[in-house]
Motif scaffolding. Structure first.
Motif, PDB file in Angstrom:
ATOM      1  N   ALA A  45       0.839  -1.198   0.000  1.00 40.81           N
ATOM      2  CA  ALA A  45       0.000   0.000   0.000  1.00 40.81           C
ATOM      3  C   ALA A  45       0.874   1.249   0.000  1.00 40.81           C
ATOM      4  N   TYR A  46       0.397   2.273  -0.675  1.00 41.95           N
ATOM      5  CA  TYR A  46       1.082   3.559  -0.772  1.00 41.95           C
ATOM      6  C   TYR A  46       2.475   3.427  -1.393  1.00 41.95           C
ATOM      7  N   GLY A  47       2.702   2.365  -2.188  1.00 42.66           N
ATOM      8  CA  GLY A  47       3.998   2.167  -2.819  1.00 42.66           C
ATOM      9  C   GLY A  47       5.085   1.724  -1.867  1.00 42.66           C
ATOM     10  N   LYS A  48       4.697   1.259  -0.708  1.00 42.46           N
ATOM     11  CA  LYS A  48       5.647   0.863   0.338  1.00 42.46           C
ATOM     12  C   LYS A  48       6.527  -0.296  -0.139  1.00 42.46           C
ATOM     13  N   PRO A  49       7.857  -0.208   0.061  1.00 44.44           N
ATOM     14  CA  PRO A  49       8.735  -1.334  -0.294  1.00 44.44           C
ATOM     15  C   PRO A  49       8.318  -2.604   0.443  1.00 44.44           C
ATOM     16  N   LEU A  50       8.514  -3.745  -0.187  1.00 42.12           N
ATOM     17  CA  LEU A  50       8.082  -5.019   0.394  1.00 42.12           C
ATOM     18  C   LEU A  50       8.631  -5.235   1.801  1.00 42.12           C
ATOM     19  N   ALA A  51       9.876  -4.873   2.033  1.00 38.00           N
ATOM     20  CA  ALA A  51      10.495  -5.091   3.342  1.00 38.00           C
ATOM     21  C   ALA A  51       9.856  -4.243   4.434  1.00 38.00           C
ATOM     22  N   GLN A  52       9.086  -3.223   4.058  1.00 37.71           N
ATOM     23  CA  GLN A  52       8.458  -2.349   5.047  1.00 37.71           C
ATOM     24  C   GLN A  52       6.991  -2.689   5.319  1.00 37.71           C
ATOM     25  N   ILE A  53       6.459  -3.718   4.673  1.00 35.53           N
ATOM     26  CA  ILE A  53       5.082  -4.124   4.949  1.00 35.53           C
ATOM     27  C   ILE A  53       5.028  -4.701   6.362  1.00 35.53           C
ATOM     28  N   SER A  54       4.120  -4.203   7.145  1.00 40.08           N
ATOM     29  CA  SER A  54       4.020  -4.574   8.553  1.00 40.08           C
ATOM     30  C   SER A  54       3.514  -6.006   8.745  1.00 40.08           C
ATOM     31  N   LEU A  55       4.035  -6.653   9.762  1.00 38.68           N
ATOM     32  CA  LEU A  55       3.540  -7.960  10.186  1.00 38.68           C
ATOM     33  C   LEU A  55       2.461  -7.816  11.260  1.00 38.68           C
ATOM     34  N   ASN A  56       2.258  -6.594  11.738  1.00 36.91           N
ATOM     35  CA  ASN A  56       1.278  -6.302  12.770  1.00 36.91           C
ATOM     36  C   ASN A  56      -0.117  -6.246  12.135  1.00 36.91           C
ATOM     37  N   GLU A  57      -1.005  -7.135  12.573  1.00 28.93           N
ATOM     38  CA  GLU A  57      -2.350  -7.202  11.990  1.00 28.93           C
ATOM     39  C   GLU A  57      -3.104  -5.881  12.099  1.00 28.93           C
ATOM     40  N   ALA A  58      -2.827  -5.100  13.131  1.00 31.42           N
ATOM     41  CA  ALA A  58      -3.521  -3.824  13.316  1.00 31.42           C
ATOM     42  C   ALA A  58      -3.258  -2.875  12.143  1.00 31.42           C
ATOM     43  N   ASP A  59      -2.102  -3.000  11.497  1.00 31.12           N
ATOM     44  CA  ASP A  59      -1.776  -2.139  10.359  1.00 31.12           C
ATOM     45  C   ASP A  59      -2.524  -2.534   9.092  1.00 31.12           C
ATOM     46  N   HIS A  60      -3.195  -3.683   9.117  1.00 35.24           N
ATOM     47  CA  HIS A  60      -3.962  -4.172   7.976  1.00 35.24           C
ATOM     48  C   HIS A  60      -5.468  -4.116   8.234  1.00 35.24           C
ATOM     49  N   ASP A  61      -5.861  -3.809   9.460  1.00 34.27           N
ATOM     50  CA  ASP A  61      -7.280  -3.820   9.834  1.00 34.27           C
ATOM     51  C   ASP A  61      -8.032  -2.643   9.231  1.00 34.27           C
ATOM     52  N   TYR A  62      -9.191  -2.951   8.691  1.00 33.85           N
ATOM     53  CA  TYR A  62     -10.089  -1.938   8.155  1.00 33.85           C
ATOM     54  C   TYR A  62     -11.240  -1.747   9.128  1.00 33.85           C
ATOM     55  N   THR A  63     -11.514  -0.508   9.483  1.00 35.10           N
ATOM     56  CA  THR A  63     -12.635  -0.167  10.347  1.00 35.10           C
ATOM     57  C   THR A  63     -13.561   0.764   9.577  1.00 35.10           C
ATOM     58  N   PRO A  64     -14.792   0.342   9.289  1.00 34.71           N
ATOM     59  CA  PRO A  64     -15.724   1.223   8.581  1.00 34.71           C
ATOM     60  C   PRO A  64     -15.835   2.572   9.289  1.00 34.71           C
ATOM     61  N   ASN A  65     -15.796   3.633   8.502  1.00 35.77           N
ATOM     62  CA  ASN A  65     -15.864   5.017   8.991  1.00 35.77           C
ATOM     63  C   ASN A  65     -14.625   5.441   9.772  1.00 35.77           C
ATOM     64  N   GLY A  66     -13.615   4.590   9.836  1.00 35.00           N
ATOM     65  CA  GLY A  66     -12.380   4.933  10.548  1.00 35.00           C
ATOM     66  C   GLY A  66     -11.269   5.273   9.577  1.00 35.00           C
TER      67      GLY A  66
END
Length: 135
Positions: A45-66
């Motif tokens: 996402a946002y053109g982020k280099p592969l090595a910088q993709i987070s392993l933290n699930e919270a960084d992938h969570d979608y919250t409607p209206n958030g």
């Protein structure tokens, strides 16, 4: 290179490249040489280099209206246009990211349905009974 779940493959035959939407780590775009299948480049996402993709699930969570997640939320599909832009549809977060073919984020993000619930869920207050045609 670990490929965790192919969602879509698009071929750029003039450039001899294969673009792959992979669901590993929430989603990422991978580019391979079409003749040798050698890995060339990739981004999140946002053109982020592969090595910088987070392993933290919270960084992938979608919250409607958030706020939008920092990384792709999952179920990624993609396509590219004649003008060289790559459109990555992060379907679990109801958004489309636009990058160039090198992965540079073009500061374009289309939010498709901010109020929609998470993928696979229904919002009870919005469901309506189906009207019968009557005889």
């Amino acid at each position: 290179m670990i490929v965790g779940g192919l969602e879509e493959i698009r071929l750029d035959e003039p450039a001899r490249e294969m673009y792959v939407a992979d669901s590993y780590l929430g989603g990422r775009v991978l580019v391979f040489d079409l003749d040798t299948f050698a890995f060339k480049r990739g981004w999140g996402a946002y053109g982020k280099p592969l090595a910088q993709i987070s392993l933290n699930e919270a960084d992938h969570d979608y919250t409607p209206n958030g706020p939008m997640p920092k990384d792709f939320a999952g179920h990624l599909t993609l396509n590219f246009s004649a003008d060289g832009m790559v459109y990555a549809a992060d379907r679990n977060a109801n958004r489309i990211h636009v990058t160039d073919k090198q992965g540079k984020y073009m500061n374009k993000e289309f939010i498709l349905a901010r109020r929609q619930v998470k993928a696979g869920q229904r919002e009870a207050s919005r469901s309506r009974p189906t009207e019968s045609s009557g005889s």
